[in-house]
Each structure stands twice: as C-alpha cells, then as structure tokens.
Scaffold this active site. Structure first.
Site, mmCIF file in Angstrom:
data_model
loop_
_atom_site.group_PDB
_atom_site.id
_atom_site.type_symbol
_atom_site.label_atom_id
_atom_site.label_comp_id
_atom_site.label_asym_id
_atom_site.label_seq_id
_atom_site.Cartn_x
_atom_site.Cartn_y
_atom_site.Cartn_z
ATOM 1 C CD GLU A 139 -23.943 43.061 -72.354
ATOM 2 O OE1 GLU A 139 -24.047 41.820 -72.477
ATOM 3 O OE2 GLU A 139 -24.918 43.836 -72.298
ATOM 4 C CE LYS A 238 -30.639 46.095 -93.141
ATOM 5 N NZ LYS A 238 -32.020 46.217 -92.739
ATOM 6 C CB CYS A 379 -41.903 26.399 -62.572
ATOM 7 S SG CYS A 379 -41.124 26.389 -60.953
ATOM 8 C CG LEU A 380 -47.390 29.409 -61.020
ATOM 9 C CD1 LEU A 380 -47.512 29.136 -59.535
ATOM 10 C CD2 LEU A 380 -47.504 30.901 -61.284
ATOM 11 N N GLY A 381 -46.816 26.596 -63.681
ATOM 12 C CA GLY A 381 -47.803 26.004 -64.594
ATOM 13 C C GLY A 381 -48.014 24.526 -64.310
ATOM 14 C CG HIS A 505 -37.834 27.517 -64.855
ATOM 15 N ND1 HIS A 505 -38.849 28.359 -65.238
ATOM 16 C CD2 HIS A 505 -37.867 27.474 -63.502
ATOM 17 C CE1 HIS A 505 -39.472 28.818 -64.168
ATOM 18 N NE2 HIS A 505 -38.888 28.299 -63.097
ATOM 19 C CD GLU A 507 -38.273 28.525 -68.819
ATOM 20 O OE1 GLU A 507 -38.526 27.310 -68.781
ATOM 21 O OE2 GLU A 507 -38.689 29.329 -67.945
#
Ligand code: GLN
Length: 536
Positions: A139, A238, A379-381, A505, A507
């Site tokens: 890309e 679409k 992390c920060l949380g 992390h 996520e």
C-alpha cells in the site's frame, strides 16, 4: 518469486486504502495463497513513533517492537500475516539509509539522486518481505498527485517494467461521489486521478470505486472508457456498516477472480465461510453492553483504533454489541463522576502519555473498584489503578508515577531504564513482545488458560519493585510478571467481579476470528454486571 499488488489512492485521503489492501489480503488467503502486506508512507518522519496520535491516529506496535502505521493493525486483523519493522517504510527511513550510506562513502563518488538511488532503495524494501510469499500487497500512502509520493510511485512503475504485467498489478482506490442536488453519481474525480497516474506511466489494472451505492453497468462502462480500465475491473467498493464486510463486498464484485486472472495464479476454491459467519455474528448480536472509555480524545478516535476493534472482538466473542461512551478524563476531575459512570457496565482506562486527565482516570479506577463495576486498565490504565490502590487502600499518601510528579512521596512507577540491570535493552521505551508468567487462580489465568503468554509493550514507566510487597500486603494481587527482569505485568483485585490492569497492550493482538482473552473476559464480566444490575 513473489507477485506484487500495488495499492494506491486518489481524489482524497481517508478512503480506506488500508482496509482495501487488508481485504485483498483476506480474499487471497481465502483462496489458499500465502500473502503479506507492506505500507509505504511518503512523509519524512523515520517512523510514526513520535507523531501526534491525535493527528495521525494510533501507533501500532509489532512483536519485534516496531512503532508503525495503524494500517498494519488492519493487515494483522484481516489476515494471518505477521508484521515486523520490514513491513512499514517511510520516506524518512529510506532517505536516512541513503544518507548514512553516502556518508560512509558507499556510493564511490557517484551523484546520489532520486532515480536511481532512492527508487532502488524503495525497490529493495518491496523485496524485503517477499521470501516464500505468493503475493506481496504494497500500500502506497498519501494521495496520487502529492509531490512526496512520486519516488514511491516511480519505483512501482519500474517494478512493473522489470517483472511484467503477470507479476505486478496496480489497484487504485478512488471516490465516486453522489451529488444529492442533481441525484447522480459523478465520475470526474476518478477520471482525473487516473489521468494523474497515467501521466507518470502507471495504468491501473483495477479500480476500486468508493461509493454509497452500487454502480450501474452504464456507470462502469463510462468509467472504463475514460480510464482505460477494462469494465469488469471497475469494482464497486460500497460503504459498509462494519469494516469486516469489505472482503465480502469485493468478493461479490468478483475482485478475487480478476486478481487471480491478472497474476496467473492457480486457485481451487475460495473459503470465506468463517469470515461470513463472523459478519453474521456482528450483524445479529443477542445483547449489548455500555463501556466507558476514559481517555483523551481531541476528536480523533483513530488514536484508539486497535482498542476499539479489540472491544468489538470481545463483543463478538460474547455475542453482544459493545457501545462505547468516549469520556474525557478531565471531565471526571470536575465532580461529575457519579453521573457519568453510574450506569456503565464496564470502565476501561486505556494507554496514554502525559499528566493531563490523570486524576480523572485515577478517580475512574476508584469508582469502579468501590462500585464493583468491571474495570480494565491498559498500560497507563494499569498504572492509574495501582496508584489509586496505593493511595486509598495501602495508605501511601502522595503515591504517583514520576511521569506525573517527579518528587512524589511514593514513586510507585518510575522510568524502567533506571532499574538496575536492564539498561542494556537500550532506548527509552519498553517496546514489543515480552514474556509474562501468570499465577494460577487469577482472572488472568482464567482468561488465557495458560501460564506463559507474550504481549506487546509500549511504555517508559514500570512498577517500582520496592512497592510490590507493601501493595501485595494491602491486598493488590500481582498475577503476572516478566520472569527475565522481574517486572510486574498484571495486577488484579480479588474481591471484585473483574478488576484487572496490565502493563502491556493486549489490543494489538486481538483478531476478529480470535478475540483476545482479556477483552473477551472483560466484556463477559461487563455483560454479567449489566444483567445483575437489571435484575435489581
Ligand atoms: N505513559 C505511561 C508510560 O510511559 C503509559 C504508556 C502507555 O500507556 N502506553 O509508562
């Protein structure tokens, strides 16, 4: 030898080139091909690590600790390709390599120019990940017509020249806007962007036309005529409700068959069954949960892109729709906390940097602990939850991280490189994948079902080992540690439905077909909390 698909974008930015490239990857994998993806960003920063996430979106971290463009997250979520530092290149990185070579005298007195030295280096980058892949999808960031993307486009043109049309194809993503005033779709922007490409020697083989409705045959004929792209290769891209529908839309338009034909690949069948059932599960949830995401937004939710995806995956695993309330941490400092968080099913404090909003995040952790609302600190949380526990339960007044208060009375978090014995890791952030060993009988173990896990990091501050004992004695459960350096990775509160903070992390490793265990568990606990509350 690998074959190459170059994906470019025209008309305007933000059309979803990353998702288009990732979806092509998904389709080719469904046909059984081995693929990988790369992102080329024409800006001059060496990597996005130091770029403002509120302008540029999140920094995606790979296993090998590269700080990369967020599109690499799409690539990993849509396909089984694994990203490394060789999968994201910027003009800054390319030029940096060239200038270093020039200083070392490696050009032997030659004039160093865009063509061939810069384009050669870009072509080396295209080849850097090609080994044992059938197809490499590259890309090219930016929009065709930008000055800075020219060397990259020139390098793709040269690739086609040397490798030929059976081995290199060009896919161009363009916009076909619908004008409400006249009630028609407009092809002019597409005509112009293709003209721009052809002026630099690139004839696209396939057009992906972003629209809000299917293009009619007549429309496709017109686009084909003006752009010199065969009509069957004019594809309707679409708009969809959910990004995971994109590969299915492309398959419906026959994109996979066209690519296979162009590249002379041999395919038996397309297996999209699990992807279709994924989309089906997203479309038909059986319930919902309301999650408070306490962070700093400044308008750009792309700065939490992987997190949002991981929450959705947690929802998919529990067959519920996840509604996110984006809450400005600073608002929680102003005494409105009860009103804002009272009816949320779960509270998540994500990663972040800097002092702004910290006290609001700490209060969110207190509120979730006291009111037994599921809490997930990343992390920060995790740092905020630990600081709140130190202050309010362990009685350590003035507890803080040195990131927010250099002279804190109790330095619960401090710069990891100051820890004795780990200086050799260099740099000033802990980046990439590290081992974490989990205690049995913990929420973490129940989620992962494993004792050893690997997760990705991106932070400067660490749990201060001096405070492990006092905090554990006050009831904080340290359920995960990195055995190599003795660093705390996961903290939990036992007398609570679900309260977990992790220094890493998670996520970044969540996938729609393989939701991350911690997100699955957090959404499950939030859903249970919601049902419990509704019963009262
Ligand atoms: N600012 C904190 C640190 O550097 C947390 C970083 C993060 O959440 N990624 O340790």
């Amino acid at each position: 030898m690998s074959k190459y698909i170059f994906v470019t974008g025209g008309v305007l930015s933000g059309l979803g080139k990353g998702i288009a490239a990732a979806s092509i990857g998904r389709l080719l994998e469904s046909h059984g091909f081995k693929i990988t993806l790369q992102k080329f960003d024409p800006y001059l920063n060496v990597d996005p690590g130091t770029m403002n996430p509120y302008q540029h979106g999140e920094v995606y971290v790979t296993d090998d600790g590269a700080e990369t463009d967020l599109d690499l997250g799409h690539y990993e979520r849509f396909t089984s390709a694994r990203m490394t530092k060789y999968h994201n290149w910027t003009a800054g990185k390319i030029y940096d390599m060239i200038i270093r070579k020039e200083r070392r005298g490696e050009y032997l007195g030659k004039t160093v120019q865009v063509i061939p030295q810069v384009t050669d280096e870009i072509k080396n980058a295209f080849r850097a990940v090609s080994s044992d892949n059938d197809v490499v999808i590259c890309e090219i960031g930016g929009t065709v017509g930008d000055i800075e993307s020219l060397p990259f486009l020139e390098a793709t043109r040269q690739m086609r020249l040397t490798l030929g049309g059976d081995n290199v194809i060009f896919v161009h993503l363009t916009l076909v806007p619908y004008m409400t005033t006249s009630g028609e779709l407009k092809t002019k922007p597409t005509q112009h962007t293709v003209k721009e490409l052809r002026a630099i020697g690139i004839q696209p083989d396939i057009l992906l036309c972003r629209t809000d409705r299917y293009l009619t045959q007549e429309m496709k004929n017109k686009i084909s005529l003006f752009t010199n792209v065969p009509v069957e290769a004019v594809i309707t891209a679409k708009d969809v409700d959910n990004i995971y529908e994109v590969p299915l839309i492309y398959a419906h338009e026959g994109l996979d068959q066209i690519i296979i034909k162009h590249l002379g690949l041999e395919s038996t069948e397309c297996r999209l069954g699990s992807w279709k059932s994924l989309v089906n599960r997203i479309r038909h949830p059986k319930g919902e949960v309301d999650i408070a995401l306490v962070g700093k937004y400044a308008g750009l939710k792309d700065s939490y892109l992987s997190l949002k995806q991981a929450l959705d995956h947690g929802g998919i695993a529990n067959r519920v729709k996840v509604n996110i309330s984006w809450i400005e941490a600073e608002d929680l400092e102003k005494g409105k906390i009860e009103k804002i968080l009272r009816d949320k099913d779960g509270v998540l404090v994500p990663g972040g940097f800097g002092v702004r909003g910290i006290e609001g995040k700490i209060r969110a952790a207190t509120f979730a602990r006291e009111n037994k609302i599921p809490y997930f600190g990343i992390c920060l949380g995790m740092e905020c939850a630990t600081i709140e526990y130190a202050r309010n339960i362990a009685g350590l007044k003035g507890a803080n991280s040195t990131e927010f208060d250099e002279n804190a009375a109790h330095k619960i978090f401090f710069k990891w490189r100051d820890l004795k014995g780990i200086q050799e890791l260099g740099g000033n952030m802990r980046l990439g994948q590290y081992l974490c060993r989990i205690e049995k009988d913990s929420a973490a173990y129940r989620a992962y079902g494993a004792v050893e896990i690997y997760e990705r990091h991106r932070h400067r501050y660490e749990f201060n080992p001096e405070y492990e004992k006092p905090l554990a004695e006050a009831g904080l459960f340290i359920s995960g540690k990195n055995p190599d350096y003795g660093l705390v990775e996961i903290v939990e509160i036992k007398d609570h439905p679900w309260f977990l903070g992790c220094q890493f992390h998670p996520e970044f490793k969540s996938r729609p077909l393989k939701p991350h265990p911690l997100f699955k568990a957090f959404i499950g606990a939030s859903h249970a909390h919601r049902r419990e509350r509704r019963k009262d």
